[in-house]
Design a protein around this motif. Sequence first.
Motif, PDB file in Angstrom:
ATOM      1  N   GLU A  53      46.133  13.260  24.157  1.00 24.18           N
ATOM      2  CA  GLU A  53      46.413  12.302  25.231  1.00 24.18           C
ATOM      3  C   GLU A  53      45.686  11.005  24.879  1.00 24.18           C
ATOM      4  OE1 GLU A  53      46.198  12.397  30.150  1.00 24.18           O
ATOM      5  OE2 GLU A  53      45.883  14.207  28.938  1.00 24.18           O
ATOM      6  N   ALA A  54      46.444   9.972  24.583  1.00 19.71           N
ATOM      7  CA  ALA A  54      45.869   8.710  24.120  1.00 19.71           C
ATOM      8  C   ALA A  54      45.949   7.641  25.203  1.00 19.71           C
ATOM      9  CB  ALA A  54      46.583   8.226  22.864  1.00 19.71           C
TER      10      ALA A  54
ATOM     11  N   LYS B 118      49.461   5.593  29.299  1.00 20.68           N
ATOM     12  CA  LYS B 118      48.937   6.532  28.312  1.00 20.68           C
ATOM     13  C   LYS B 118      50.084   7.070  27.463  1.00 20.68           C
ATOM     14  CE  LYS B 118      46.794   9.388  31.159  1.00 20.68           C
ATOM     15  NZ  LYS B 118      45.897  10.483  31.614  1.00 20.68           N
ATOM     16  N   HIS B 119      49.750   7.901  26.479  1.00 17.12           N
ATOM     17  CA  HIS B 119      50.766   8.504  25.609  1.00 17.12           C
ATOM     18  C   HIS B 119      50.400   9.962  25.359  1.00 17.12           C
ATOM     19  CE1 HIS B 119      53.075   9.500  21.987  1.00 17.12           C
ATOM     20  NE2 HIS B 119      53.878   8.512  22.335  1.00 17.12           N
ATOM     21  N   LEU B 120      51.418  10.834  25.441  1.00 15.61           N
ATOM     22  CA  LEU B 120      51.227  12.258  25.197  1.00 15.61           C
ATOM     23  C   LEU B 120      51.938  12.669  23.915  1.00 15.61           C
ATOM     24  CD1 LEU B 120      51.832  13.807  28.751  1.00 15.61           C
ATOM     25  CD2 LEU B 120      49.669  13.041  27.743  1.00 15.61           C
TER      26      LEU B 120
ATOM     27  N   LEU C 105      41.327   7.988  22.138  1.00 19.60           N
ATOM     28  CA  LEU C 105      41.475   9.359  22.618  1.00 19.60           C
ATOM     29  C   LEU C 105      41.020   9.466  24.066  1.00 19.60           C
ATOM     30  CD1 LEU C 105      42.141  12.344  21.915  1.00 19.60           C
ATOM     31  CD2 LEU C 105      39.723  12.606  21.300  1.00 19.60           C
ATOM     32  N   CYS C 106      41.920   9.964  24.915  1.00 20.39           N
ATOM     33  CA  CYS C 106      41.615  10.168  26.324  1.00 20.39           C
ATOM     34  C   CYS C 106      41.213  11.616  26.593  1.00 20.39           C
ATOM     35  CB  CYS C 106      42.828   9.785  27.183  1.00 20.39           C
ATOM     36  SG  CYS C 106      42.639  10.104  28.936  1.00 20.39           S
ATOM     37  N   ASP C 107      41.987  12.547  26.050  1.00 22.44           N
ATOM     38  CA  ASP C 107      41.706  13.968  26.207  1.00 22.44           C
ATOM     39  C   ASP C 107      42.535  14.732  25.187  1.00 22.44           C
ATOM     40  OD1 ASP C 107      40.590  16.266  27.186  1.00 22.44           O
ATOM     41  OD2 ASP C 107      41.651  16.265  29.102  1.00 22.44           O
TER      42      ASP C 107
END
Length: 218
Positions: free
Chosen positions: A38-39, A70-72, A97-99
Amino acid sequence: MSAQLRSRALQEGRVKAPLRRGEAESIELHGPAIGLIEAQSIARGVTVADAMVKRAAVELVLCRPVSPGKHLSLCTGDVAEVEEALAAGRAQAGTALCDELFLTQVHEEVLAALKRKRTPAETPHLVDGDLSLGILETFTAAATLLGADAACKAAEIGLCGLRLCDGLGGKGFAYFVGEQDMVEAALLAAQRVIAPALYLGHELIPRPHPDMLRVLSE
């Protein structure tokens, strides 16, 4: 999960899919492992997805932006291959990087929730009146999936709703149904595996009113 509880808790094909672009969008995962990056940047997220599939023999099942910008990037495949893909994606994401999420032997309830579609005209009763409803809320899609999988593995409950990011400011939530003690155990298991910074909260409703459930399903 027992067949009796499943039939009481769910009406197959009538539960909201987790991601939406106009109409409900479903995700097919074949496993045995899944990996998600998850960006925080859409542009960087696209390069993350490319790095993942270039590094390992995985299937890219989701690559798209979600709110709020965000982007998955979600892939599936053999355990070792998914681990390799995640390593490449993590390195490519860098500070964006988010998660991230790595799951093996994903629970069947999570797989089913990810692939369900529902039309706006359908307004199912999600649960019977004598069951309890649990709601899990997190700050990321990865944390929601992690919590949902842990909850389903810890207790005999049904996962009757799953939403990730879109229209939620990037957050995610999941609905669980079952006997009250089982829902309580499921919510506790989910809380234990989610990092405190990504965990927003949970609620438990014993014997939810049918009108509330009808509105919730719309």
